[in-house]
Scaffold this motif. Sequence first.
Motif: not given
Length: 201
Positions: A112-138
């Motif tokens: 729903x964010x302008x500029x974010x398509x399905x593939x980008x959304x899926x990539x964000x979920x995969x890569x950000x999940x690990x990065x958020x875990x590294x940055x702190x508690x969830x």
Amino acid sequence: MIGRIQGTLLENKAPELLVDVHGLGYEIQCPLSTIFALPATGEIVTLHTHLAIREDAHVLYGFATQKERTLFRTLIKISGVGPKLALAILSGMETNRFIQSIQDQDPGALVKIPGVGKKTAERLIVEMKDKLAQLGSQGAELITPMEALVEKNSRTDALQDAEGALIALGYKPTQASKAVSNVAADGMSSEDIIRAALKAM
């Protein structure tokens, strides 16, 4: 690297600011979350900054908090996400909702964010999940509640600010004007109008 700027806010033309620092004017790109938290023009503003150096330009990005800057820097490390899209993400979705969407693996919310398509959304979920875990508690330390941002008092200014913000997010002027008109009501701040318009789109 320019990490922090403090000076007089000369112009606020979302998403770009002009800040005077001892006679030197800095043009700074900011997400809407930062725009909402700014003081009035002519007053002193402090921004945490990130300098992006390209072959054709040096672009300075500014954020109201270090937490916003941390999330921005995390986003631009993801394949296919540049500074422009990172700003759109920070502007188009409340930070804690974005983090929750990542944790819930909900691409439907992200597209729903302008500029974010399905593939980008899926990539964000995969890569950000690990990065958020590294940055702190969830990723909890990154949350910047929209409720803490400053509201605009003038109805006219609020409508204009809301339209300008939607256009900056990538919507056409006619779309922005119609969306704002459909949701605006007396007493609503620009933040409220933008949030309602984005939800209705």
